[in-house]
Design a protein around this motif. Structure first.
Motif, PDB file in Angstrom:
ATOM      1  N   THR A 121       0.752  -1.077  -0.137  1.00 57.99           N
ATOM      2  CA  THR A 121       0.025   0.238  -0.008  1.00 57.99           C
ATOM      3  C   THR A 121       0.641   1.240   0.379  1.00 57.99           C
ATOM      4  N   GLY A 122       0.391   2.104  -0.215  1.00 57.95           N
ATOM      5  CA  GLY A 122       0.958   3.754  -0.047  1.00 57.95           C
ATOM      6  C   GLY A 122       1.797   3.768  -1.300  1.00 57.95           C
ATOM      7  N   GLU A 123       2.335   5.376  -1.217  1.00 60.99           N
ATOM      8  CA  GLU A 123       2.908   5.919  -2.448  1.00 60.99           C
ATOM      9  C   GLU A 123       4.716   4.900  -3.062  1.00 60.99           C
ATOM     10  N   ASN A 124       4.293   5.316  -3.683  1.00 64.65           N
ATOM     11  CA  ASN A 124       5.396   4.249  -4.926  1.00 64.65           C
ATOM     12  C   ASN A 124       6.364   5.452  -4.793  1.00 64.65           C
ATOM     13  N   SER A 125       6.340   6.781  -5.320  1.00 61.32           N
ATOM     14  CA  SER A 125       7.600   7.934  -5.935  1.00 61.32           C
ATOM     15  C   SER A 125       8.199   7.941  -5.267  1.00 61.32           C
ATOM     16  N   ILE A 126       9.792   7.693  -5.511  1.00 57.38           N
ATOM     17  CA  ILE A 126      10.092   7.603  -4.204  1.00 57.38           C
ATOM     18  C   ILE A 126      11.493   8.996  -3.984  1.00 57.38           C
ATOM     19  N   SER A 127      11.519   9.700  -5.166  1.00 61.42           N
ATOM     20  CA  SER A 127      12.108  10.610  -5.389  1.00 61.42           C
ATOM     21  C   SER A 127      11.994  12.311  -4.060  1.00 61.42           C
ATOM     22  N   ASP A 128      10.814  12.031  -3.468  1.00 68.86           N
ATOM     23  CA  ASP A 128      10.679  13.040  -3.219  1.00 68.86           C
ATOM     24  C   ASP A 128      10.558  12.852  -1.293  1.00 68.86           C
ATOM     25  N   ARG A 129      10.662  11.102  -1.394  1.00 71.48           N
ATOM     26  CA  ARG A 129      10.879  10.744   0.486  1.00 71.48           C
ATOM     27  C   ARG A 129      12.341  10.534   0.319  1.00 71.48           C
ATOM     28  N   TYR A 130      13.144  10.180  -0.668  1.00 67.09           N
ATOM     29  CA  TYR A 130      14.282   9.724  -0.069  1.00 67.09           C
ATOM     30  C   TYR A 130      15.183   9.988  -1.173  1.00 67.09           C
ATOM     31  N   THR A 131      16.816  10.343  -0.394  1.00 69.63           N
ATOM     32  CA  THR A 131      17.931  10.423  -1.230  1.00 69.63           C
ATOM     33  C   THR A 131      18.658   9.403  -1.767  1.00 69.63           C
ATOM     34  N   SER A 132      19.116   9.432  -3.435  1.00 71.45           N
ATOM     35  CA  SER A 132      19.937   8.401  -3.776  1.00 71.45           C
ATOM     36  C   SER A 132      21.087   8.651  -4.610  1.00 71.45           C
ATOM     37  N   ARG A 156      10.058   9.354   9.229  1.00 69.56           N
ATOM     38  CA  ARG A 156       8.975   8.734   9.741  1.00 69.56           C
ATOM     39  C   ARG A 156       8.936   7.400   8.885  1.00 69.56           C
ATOM     40  N   GLU A 157       9.517   7.838   7.549  1.00 71.50           N
ATOM     41  CA  GLU A 157       9.493   6.445   6.264  1.00 71.50           C
ATOM     42  C   GLU A 157       9.344   5.040   7.277  1.00 71.50           C
ATOM     43  N   THR A 158       8.823   3.965   6.823  1.00 69.85           N
ATOM     44  CA  THR A 158       9.026   2.858   7.418  1.00 69.85           C
ATOM     45  C   THR A 158       9.925   2.155   7.773  1.00 69.85           C
ATOM     46  N   TYR A 159      10.876   2.233   6.323  1.00 65.03           N
ATOM     47  CA  TYR A 159      11.996   1.688   5.998  1.00 65.03           C
ATOM     48  C   TYR A 159      12.819   3.216   5.335  1.00 65.03           C
ATOM     49  N   ARG A 160      13.592   2.609   6.178  1.00 60.49           N
ATOM     50  CA  ARG A 160      14.426   4.158   6.807  1.00 60.49           C
ATOM     51  C   ARG A 160      15.840   3.865   4.882  1.00 60.49           C
ATOM     52  N   ARG A 161      15.976   2.930   4.126  1.00 64.41           N
ATOM     53  CA  ARG A 161      16.768   2.173   3.661  1.00 64.41           C
ATOM     54  C   ARG A 161      16.511   1.682   2.957  1.00 64.41           C
ATOM     55  N   GLN A 162      16.693   1.052   1.651  1.00 64.56           N
ATOM     56  CA  GLN A 162      16.705   0.446   0.459  1.00 64.56           C
ATOM     57  C   GLN A 162      17.982   0.788  -0.723  1.00 64.56           C
ATOM     58  N   THR A 176      15.221  -6.128  -4.413  1.00 60.15           N
ATOM     59  CA  THR A 176      15.389  -5.038  -3.667  1.00 60.15           C
ATOM     60  C   THR A 176      15.304  -5.631  -1.997  1.00 60.15           C
ATOM     61  N   VAL A 177      15.976  -4.601  -1.181  1.00 62.17           N
ATOM     62  CA  VAL A 177      15.881  -5.246  -0.375  1.00 62.17           C
ATOM     63  C   VAL A 177      15.601  -3.286   0.959  1.00 62.17           C
ATOM     64  N   LEU A 178      15.152  -4.365   2.319  1.00 60.23           N
ATOM     65  CA  LEU A 178      14.398  -3.370   2.989  1.00 60.23           C
ATOM     66  C   LEU A 178      14.714  -3.318   4.257  1.00 60.23           C
ATOM     67  N   TYR A 179      15.174  -2.424   4.547  1.00 60.72           N
ATOM     68  CA  TYR A 179      16.449  -2.139   6.282  1.00 60.72           C
ATOM     69  C   TYR A 179      15.626  -1.366   7.018  1.00 60.72           C
ATOM     70  N   SER A 180      16.025  -1.538   8.043  1.00 58.97           N
ATOM     71  CA  SER A 180      15.526  -0.671   9.694  1.00 58.97           C
ATOM     72  C   SER A 180      16.331   0.421   9.941  1.00 58.97           C
ATOM     73  N   ALA A 181      15.544   0.996  10.754  1.00 53.56           N
ATOM     74  CA  ALA A 181      16.441   2.568  11.034  1.00 53.56           C
ATOM     75  C   ALA A 181      17.371   2.186  11.289  1.00 53.56           C
ATOM     76  N   SER A 182      18.096   0.887  11.735  1.00 56.87           N
ATOM     77  CA  SER A 182      19.094   0.373  12.427  1.00 56.87           C
ATOM     78  C   SER A 182      20.187   0.199  11.840  1.00 56.87           C
ATOM     79  N   GLY A 183      19.628  -0.482  11.086  1.00 55.38           N
ATOM     80  CA  GLY A 183      20.446  -1.023   9.300  1.00 55.38           C
ATOM     81  C   GLY A 183      20.567  -1.855   9.054  1.00 55.38           C
ATOM     82  N   ARG A 184      19.420  -2.746   9.862  1.00 58.71           N
ATOM     83  CA  ARG A 184      19.051  -4.569   9.478  1.00 58.71           C
ATOM     84  C   ARG A 184      18.038  -4.880   8.597  1.00 58.71           C
ATOM     85  N   ALA A 185      18.542  -5.375   7.921  1.00 59.14           N
ATOM     86  CA  ALA A 185      17.672  -6.096   6.646  1.00 59.14           C
ATOM     87  C   ALA A 185      16.372  -6.632   7.233  1.00 59.14           C
ATOM     88  N   LEU A 186      15.445  -6.314   6.541  1.00 58.77           N
ATOM     89  CA  LEU A 186      14.345  -6.954   7.282  1.00 58.77           C
ATOM     90  C   LEU A 186      13.627  -7.201   6.093  1.00 58.77           C
TER      91      LEU A 186
END
Length: 243
Positions: A121-132, A156-162, A176-186
């Motif tokens: 669910t939710g927004e698919n766009s990443i350019s406004d929410r993430y630096t790349s 506020r992002e659910t995944y702090r890193r991708q 795609t690999v999705l990470y927590s704020a602590s850097g753990r791969a989820l």
């Protein structure tokens, strides 16, 4: 300096990829993956230590992130899931009530699968929410890909890193690999069975693994997809949940 540039260029071309800047990569990726509206009919099969569970559902999504999922087969048949902004609302027909989820709860499993509420669910766009940034290039499933790193612009992002491995020709993320704020791969997602629909390349088969679970895998298959067909605003209303 010229030698360094020449070496970098040779790395890209050896992988079958021409050098490109990260802004161009993200722009082309979003042009292929962000739509005004999407309607899909999908099946989902989860296999874990408890056995195998199968479900099917219909989903509607629009550019601002509003999403509605209606489950029409499986253990959760009749459940509806509505995403509005940063909140998800769950309707259970047996209980005849609506439950609100937000914050860290968006990482929770959806229908007992390896996908979370945030994933579907939710927004698919990443350019406004993430630096790349561009980490390099790799071959994934025989395809030349850009290896892209994403860092959330706010907490506020659910995944702090991708990490994304974006097909350099079709601009679909194959891994795609999705990470927590602590850097753990989820979670780790592999995408395939790419098809061209209404001028867009989309992955119609996705295999998700929740890396915090043992021996659990979910396969999501998109059977039908319609892109950029107008959708009635009522679809995304709270009132629609109890209809």
């Amino acid at each position: 300096m010229k030698r360094v540039i020449a070496v970098l260029f040779s790395i890209f071309t050896a992988a079958g990829i021409s050098a490109a800047d990260i802004d161009t990569i993200i722009s082309k990726f979003e042009a292929n993956t962000v739509y005004d509206t999407v309607y899909a009919e999908s099946t989902m099969k989860t296999t874990n230590s408890l056995g195998t569970a199968q479900s099917s559902f219909k989903s509607w999504n629009r550019r601002n992130g509003d999403t509605l999922i209606e489950i029409d087969k499986g253990p959760d048949k009749g459940q509806k899931i509505l995403r509005q902004g940063a909140s998800v609302f769950l309707f259970y027909p047996d209980a005849e009530e609506v439950i609100r989820l937000q914050g860290s709860a968006l990482k929770d499993s959806l229908m007992g699968s390896d996908f979370s509420y945030e994933d579907l669910t939710g927004e698919n766009s990443i350019s406004d929410r993430y630096t790349s940034s561009l980490a390099g290039t790799e071959i994934v499933d025989g395809r030349s890909c850009y290896h892209v790193l994403l860092t959330a612009k706010n907490s506020r992002e659910t995944y702090r890193r991708q990490e994304l491995w974006i097909d350099a020709e079709l601009y679909v993320s194959l891994k795609t690999v999705l990470y927590s704020a602590s850097g753990r791969a989820l979670r780790e997602l592999h995408s395939g069975d790419i098809k061209k629909v209404s001028g867009f390349y989309i992955a119609t088969k996705m295999i998700m693994q929740d890396l915090l679970k043992k021996d659990s895998t979910t396969v999501l298959t998109i059977e039908t997809v319609i892109i950029n067909k107008p959708v009635d605003d009522k679809i995304f209303s709270r009132e629609n949940l109890t209809w």
